[in-house]
Design a protein around this motif. Sequence first.
Motif, PDB file in Angstrom:
ATOM      1  N   LYS A  41       0.797  -1.338  -0.162  1.00 43.55           N
ATOM      2  CA  LYS A  41       0.070  -0.217   0.047  1.00 43.55           C
ATOM      3  C   LYS A  41       0.950   1.202  -0.038  1.00 43.55           C
ATOM      4  N   SER A  84       0.736   5.147  -0.144  1.00 44.28           N
ATOM      5  CA  SER A  84      -0.021   6.420   0.151  1.00 44.28           C
ATOM      6  C   SER A  84       0.482   7.346  -1.198  1.00 44.28           C
ATOM      7  N   VAL A  87      -1.614  -1.064  -4.062  1.00 46.91           N
ATOM      8  CA  VAL A  87      -2.630  -0.376  -3.790  1.00 46.91           C
ATOM      9  C   VAL A  87      -2.250   1.252  -3.574  1.00 46.91           C
ATOM     10  N   THR A  92      -8.618   4.194   0.842  1.00 48.44           N
ATOM     11  CA  THR A  92      -7.634   3.258   0.112  1.00 48.44           C
ATOM     12  C   THR A  92      -6.643   2.035   1.253  1.00 48.44           C
ATOM     13  N   ASP A  93      -6.830   2.496   2.414  1.00 49.34           N
ATOM     14  CA  ASP A  93      -6.379   1.675   3.258  1.00 49.34           C
ATOM     15  C   ASP A  93      -7.370   0.233   3.557  1.00 49.34           C
ATOM     16  N   ALA A 145      -6.876  -1.630   0.545  1.00 51.24           N
ATOM     17  CA  ALA A 145      -5.910  -2.584   0.523  1.00 51.24           C
ATOM     18  C   ALA A 145      -6.050  -3.746   1.340  1.00 51.24           C
ATOM     19  N   CYS A 155      -6.071  -7.620  -0.460  1.00 51.94           N
ATOM     20  CA  CYS A 155      -5.250  -8.673   0.312  1.00 51.94           C
ATOM     21  C   CYS A 155      -5.878  -9.637   0.423  1.00 51.94           C
ATOM     22  N   VAL A 171      -0.127  -6.881   4.466  1.00 52.68           N
ATOM     23  CA  VAL A 171      -0.223  -5.578   3.705  1.00 52.68           C
ATOM     24  C   VAL A 171       0.770  -4.810   4.254  1.00 52.68           C
ATOM     25  N   LYS A 209       2.337  -1.556   4.401  1.00 53.81           N
ATOM     26  CA  LYS A 209       1.821   0.195   4.294  1.00 53.81           C
ATOM     27  C   LYS A 209       3.000   1.115   4.399  1.00 53.81           C
TER      28      LYS A 209
END
Length: 339
Positions: free
Chosen positions: A102, A104, A141, A233-234, A237, A241, A249, A251
């Motif tokens: 993920k 950002s 993502v 969008t978290d 993700a 997943c 995941v 991040k």
Amino acid sequence: MAIPLPLTSCSPISTSSSISRTSFVPLTLRNRTFFSNQNYSRRVLISCSSSLSSDNGSSPDSMNGNGNGNGSSLNGQSSFPRLPSFDGTSKPPLKWRRVLLKVSGEALAGDEEQNIDPKVTMAIAREVAAVTRLGIEVAIVVGGGNIFRGSTWAGCSGLDRSSADYIGMLATVMNAIFLQATMESIGIPTRVQTAFRMSEVAEPYIRRRAIRHLEKGRVVIFAAGTGNPFFTTDTAAALRCAEINAEVVLKATNVDGVFDDDPKRNPNARLLDSLTYQEVTSKDLSVMDMTAITLCQENNIPVVVFNLSEPGNIAKAIKGERVGTLIGGTWNSIVTTTS
């Protein structure tokens, strides 16, 4: 029925050869179903070498029904030992085989002088390329906060939250196409899949097609979030997943991990090595939104929070090495940290 076996490019046989005369007897198909089920080719190649058969009369696995002709057994496991890599060493064991990264939108902005920093996208592409060569399947993502954040713009000039979130989803598509172009410029096969149809620029999200892309060694970038407003969008993700059966995941943010306090206000804030899902929710830590954390907890998906700007962190996180903060898991693994 007897089928004569043609000998192709067979070298002359010396009188001292130990090949048995039975090697030249026509092959009789007593059990036709065996050959039809194994999908063997009609053309059979025989090497005129006595090394094909051992002293005890054993034969290779691919000819006694234990193989499928390509070095793999019928149950899906390799019938041969693990081969060393080209440098003479065996490939190192990996903690995860399929990961979801993920990224950002703020991380893509870099120094924030522009919406997207090409140096950041190139650094991501190079590190992802390094781990895909190890056989790790990577899905990504991307966020869109560097271009447009729906929750911030909602209410401005009469813009409702749903419309603002849809604009934010379009921003993630822009980031995904930019990242795809960067990856393909260094030879990484990449596909972009969007949550709503934009057939001229990307594929629609289809779960089975995404998994197939990963199995073929392609990097899949998921854009447009979940396709629904009021979800970050978290959450996308965590959802993707779980859908593609990824194991973790990852991040990537602008901080080193999760701290017990705000490091900007408290210089003595301590970086936490690992956390449980319950600690994140009870302490209201701003790691991911509660929907994403709950979804990861229900599906037993660990989350690694790490700093994207540190060189090598992406590769370390994907390979399962100790970096940042691990949520919902333990660091004890067969993977050792490399300097």
